[in-house]
Design an enzyme around this catalytic site. Structure first.
Site, PDB file in Angstrom:
ATOM      1  N   VAL A  26      23.891  14.749 -29.885  1.00  0.00           N
ATOM      2  CA  VAL A  26      24.012  13.498 -29.114  1.00  0.00           C
ATOM      3  C   VAL A  26      24.611  12.399 -29.992  1.00  0.00           C
ATOM      4  CG1 VAL A  26      22.765  11.773 -27.778  1.00  0.00           C
ATOM      5  CG2 VAL A  26      22.015  14.146 -27.712  1.00  0.00           C
ATOM      6  N   THR A 100      12.998  14.901 -30.964  1.00  0.00           N
ATOM      7  CA  THR A 100      11.597  14.648 -30.590  1.00  0.00           C
ATOM      8  C   THR A 100      11.021  15.989 -30.133  1.00  0.00           C
ATOM      9  OG1 THR A 100      12.400  13.983 -28.408  1.00  0.00           O
ATOM     10  CG2 THR A 100      11.793  12.212 -29.936  1.00  0.00           C
ATOM     11  N   THR A 137      14.601  11.514 -26.241  1.00  0.00           N
ATOM     12  CA  THR A 137      13.692  11.631 -25.091  1.00  0.00           C
ATOM     13  C   THR A 137      12.245  11.513 -25.564  1.00  0.00           C
ATOM     14  OG1 THR A 137      15.284  13.115 -24.064  1.00  0.00           O
ATOM     15  CG2 THR A 137      13.059  13.102 -23.146  1.00  0.00           C
ATOM     16  N   CYS A 277      15.466  20.654 -24.031  1.00  0.00           N
ATOM     17  CA  CYS A 277      15.210  19.501 -23.142  1.00  0.00           C
ATOM     18  C   CYS A 277      14.269  19.909 -22.009  1.00  0.00           C
ATOM     19  CB  CYS A 277      16.521  18.996 -22.537  1.00  0.00           C
ATOM     20  SG  CYS A 277      17.737  18.514 -23.741  1.00  0.00           S
ATOM     21  N   ARG A 348      17.833  27.812 -28.987  1.00  0.00           N
ATOM     22  CA  ARG A 348      16.540  27.114 -29.013  1.00  0.00           C
ATOM     23  C   ARG A 348      15.819  27.294 -27.678  1.00  0.00           C
ATOM     24  NH1 ARG A 348      18.145  21.220 -31.166  1.00  0.00           N
ATOM     25  NH2 ARG A 348      20.038  21.715 -29.999  1.00  0.00           N
TER      26      ARG A 348
HETATM   27  N1  SAJ Z   1      18.586  27.153 -15.457  1.00  0.00           N
HETATM   28  C1  SAJ Z   1      18.196  28.058 -14.470  1.00  0.00           C
HETATM   29  N2  SAJ Z   1      18.548  27.806 -13.186  1.00  0.00           N
HETATM   30  C2  SAJ Z   1      19.267  26.701 -12.833  1.00  0.00           C
HETATM   31  C3  SAJ Z   1      19.655  25.786 -13.856  1.00  0.00           C
HETATM   32  C4  SAJ Z   1      19.310  26.035 -15.157  1.00  0.00           C
HETATM   33  O1  SAJ Z   1      17.539  29.057 -14.744  1.00  0.00           O
HETATM   34  O2  SAJ Z   1      19.578  26.545 -11.653  1.00  0.00           O
HETATM   35  C5  SAJ Z   1      18.194  27.414 -16.846  1.00  0.00           C
HETATM   36  C6  SAJ Z   1      19.378  27.596 -17.781  1.00  0.00           C
HETATM   37  O3  SAJ Z   1      19.754  28.953 -17.836  1.00  0.00           O
HETATM   38  C7  SAJ Z   1      18.801  27.125 -19.117  1.00  0.00           C
HETATM   39  C8  SAJ Z   1      17.781  26.080 -18.712  1.00  0.00           C
HETATM   40  O4  SAJ Z   1      17.499  26.287 -17.328  1.00  0.00           O
HETATM   41  O5  SAJ Z   1      18.150  28.187 -19.781  1.00  0.00           O
HETATM   42  C9  SAJ Z   1      18.241  24.643 -18.907  1.00  0.00           C
HETATM   43  O6  SAJ Z   1      19.500  24.563 -18.298  1.00  0.00           O
HETATM   44  P1  SAJ Z   1      20.235  23.112 -18.073  1.00  0.00           P
HETATM   45  O7  SAJ Z   1      21.459  23.382 -17.281  1.00  0.00           O
HETATM   46  O8  SAJ Z   1      19.270  22.136 -17.578  1.00  0.00           O
HETATM   47  O9  SAJ Z   1      20.750  22.772 -19.522  1.00  0.00           O
HETATM   48  P2  SAJ Z   1      20.173  21.820 -20.641  1.00  0.00           P
HETATM   49  O10 SAJ Z   1      18.830  22.197 -21.112  1.00  0.00           O
HETATM   50  O11 SAJ Z   1      21.258  21.732 -21.646  1.00  0.00           O
HETATM   51  O12 SAJ Z   1      19.989  20.455 -19.875  1.00  0.00           O
HETATM   52  C10 SAJ Z   1      20.857  19.408 -20.151  1.00  0.00           C
HETATM   53  C11 SAJ Z   1      19.937  18.247 -20.247  1.00  0.00           C
HETATM   54  N3  SAJ Z   1      20.598  17.179 -20.924  1.00  0.00           N
HETATM   55  C12 SAJ Z   1      19.861  16.346 -21.680  1.00  0.00           C
HETATM   56  O13 SAJ Z   1      18.662  16.339 -21.713  1.00  0.00           O
HETATM   57  C13 SAJ Z   1      20.618  15.423 -22.521  1.00  0.00           C
HETATM   58  C14 SAJ Z   1      19.479  17.795 -18.887  1.00  0.00           C
HETATM   59  O14 SAJ Z   1      19.037  16.438 -18.957  1.00  0.00           O
HETATM   60  C15 SAJ Z   1      20.544  17.828 -17.845  1.00  0.00           C
HETATM   61  O15 SAJ Z   1      19.942  17.619 -16.563  1.00  0.00           O
HETATM   62  C16 SAJ Z   1      21.222  19.168 -17.823  1.00  0.00           C
HETATM   63  O16 SAJ Z   1      21.808  19.330 -19.122  1.00  0.00           O
HETATM   64  C17 SAJ Z   1      22.302  19.225 -16.754  1.00  0.00           C
HETATM   65  O17 SAJ Z   1      22.467  18.259 -16.038  1.00  0.00           O
HETATM   66  O18 SAJ Z   1      22.941  20.257 -16.661  1.00  0.00           O
END
Ligand code: SAJ
Length: 451
Positions: A26, A100, A137, A277, A348
């Site tokens: 970030v 965090t 966060t 996250c 992670r």
């Molecule tokens: N996942 C599912 N099904 C879904 C969506 C995600 O199983 O429909 C899984 C993914 O495979 C992954 C996990 O959930 O293992 C998280 O996926 P994510 O798309 O939420 O990715 P992140 O963890 O990188 O979330 C980031 C976060 N960004 C920050 O915190 C700065 C989150 O706030 C955002 O909402 C997200 O990206 C986003 O918008 O895609």
């Protein structure tokens, strides 16, 4: 001159110095963004290797969108240092983006926020009105409870020597569409004038909207519930993926149907929820509720469902192998995808780790393919596969991360090398009919068992 006029003029002219503490996923794109917007930037990090990489113009993160975007350290507007003494006194604004993490007891570990506070506030000049902004966060109230006592400890006066604000980081790792330069932002502040001025500053960073939402606590809460909501939505489809197949229906067909409704929000079932996250942030709120003798039933249940998914999937895999008559001894599984999400090399919290652990505990030999992930991030006991077509003798292939390349695998050649051509699509990302025609026995999360 009322507070803010000079600040806003200098924002417009770019004559502000912006410090960023924590040059990670970030902080680094934030520093590059403000540099590209014309500001003088101090990038501050405690890691010697991060500093060395940046001074050599190299991207120290696994974030692909940062490749070839590191400014030259010969430019006096791009200052990389580990020294708070050499940087903070020169900064008008200091943005803090440090980890965090959550502890074993699933409580927030605020040590990096606390340490950054001491390093910063001990170097803030009197009468400088340095604005210090936390982006990490946290739970509502943490910024105030952690930093205000440190401000007092160094005898700083709020509104004269220092101002404090909160602007949660919002970006989607590996996603150039939702990055630091284009997502909407919210800002909470102790001083509304500061909040308004920061709207102008962050508008130089992102083409998205920037909103002063009031207090620090409102902004802290906004970020948290954004991720809590996402975790709950994913838990819903994961729970549905466990029951619908028992009712004879494929969840993806049901989601296709439900998505025709104007306010149905679609999520995808999978082998679990990884990252640093979504699976972490809800515990910040759960912990605060527990401290106040109230429990968050729905938020906690969603976490339990998502945490259980890799175990549930592992049990499904064993059942599938049993049904296929694969002898119990010497079963071999290939997990395709170790990263927690596609097109990223970050494991992670990846559910692939839990899946592998359960499979190995049941005597199944586990290999994994994921060229995005550094080799030292794979679990002990897991054999790393560089080319899927160059290996064979597996009883099942499990799709754990929907990397785009997987769709273009030579699935016919892979099938020929399998001991048993069984595939489990754990991310619903493959063309099941196409695979079946090739002779694969196809199973998938949320799909009735293929008899
Ligand atoms: N996942 C599912 N099904 C879904 C969506 C995600 O199983 O429909 C899984 C993914 O495979 C992954 C996990 O959930 O293992 C998280 O996926 P994510 O798309 O939420 O990715 P992140 O963890 O990188 O979330 C980031 C976060 N960004 C920050 O915190 C700065 C989150 O706030 C955002 O909402 C997200 O990206 C986003 O918008 O895609």
């Amino acid at each position: 001159m009322e507070w803010g006029e000079d600040f806003e003029d200098r924002t417009d002219s770019g004559k502000l110095v912006v410090g960023i503490v924590g040059m990670g996923y970030v902080g680094l794109p934030t520093a590059i963004g403000f540099y590209n917007a014309g500001f003088t930037v101090f990038g501050i990090d405690s890691s010697e290797s991060v500093i060395a990489s940046l001074l050599n113009g190299r991207n120290p993160t696994n974030e692909p969108t940062l490749e070839d975007r590191i400014p030259s350290s010969t430019d006096e507007r791009w200052n990389i240092t580990h020294s708070f003494t050499d940087s903070i006194p020169k900064c008008d604004v200091v943005i803090v983006s440090v980890p965090t993490p959550v502890t074993e007891e699933r409580r927030i570990d605020a040590k990096f926020v606390r340490e950054a506070g001491h390093s910063i506030f001990s170097n803030v000049r009197n009468d400088s009105n340095t604005i210090v902004i936390l982006e990490s966060t946290v739970y509502p109230g943490l910024t105030r409870s952690e930093w205000f006592p440190i401000v007092d400890e160094y005898g700083l006066k709020m509104g004269t020597d220092v101002e404090i604000a909160y602007c949660p980081e919002r970006y989607n790792p590996g996603d150039p569409v939702h990055g630091i330069n284009n997502v909407d932002r919210v800002i909470g502040s102790t001083n509304p004038l500061v909040g308004q001025s920061l709207v102008k500053l962050y508008s130089k960073l992102t083409s998205g909207g920037v909103h002063h939402v009031g207090s620090i606590e409102v902004a802290e809460s906004s970020k948290l519930i954004e991720n809590v909501q996402r975790d709950i939505n994913i838990a819903l489809v994961n729970e549905l993926s466990m029951i619908l197949p028992k009712l004879g229906v494929d969840i993806e067909e049901v989601l296709d149907a439900a998505s025709t409704k104007w306010n149905f929000h679609r999520y995808t079932p999978g082998i679990g929820v990884g990252g640093h996250c979504i699976p972490v942030d809800p515990y910040f709120l759960i912990d605060q509720a527990n401290e106040r003798n109230s429990s968050l039933e729905l938020i906690s249940a969603a976490r339990e469902i998502n945490n259980h998914m890799p175990i549930f999937i592992a049990e499904e895999i064993v059942e599938i192998l049993e049904t296929a008559g694969v002898p119990k001894n010497g079963r071999r599984a290939l997990i395709v995808g170790w990263s927690y999400k596609p097109q990223l090399g970050d494991s992670r919290g990846s559910p692939s780790k839990d899946l592998a652990e359960v499979l190995m505990s049941k005597g199944i030999e586990v290999s994994s393919w994921d060229p995005y992930v550094p080799k030292n991030q794979f679990s002990e006991g897991v054999s790393i596969v560089d080319e899927v077509t160059e290996v064979g003798g597996y009883d099942i292939v499990i799709i754990a991360t929907a990397h785009e390349e997987i769709a273009n695998f030579n699935w016919e050649e892979i099938a020929e090398n399998m001991r048993n051509p069984i595939i489990f699509d754990g991310r619903r990302c493959l063309d099941i009919n196409h695979l079946s025609v090739m002779g694969w026995h196809v199973e998938a999360v949320g799909m009735p068992r293929n008899q």
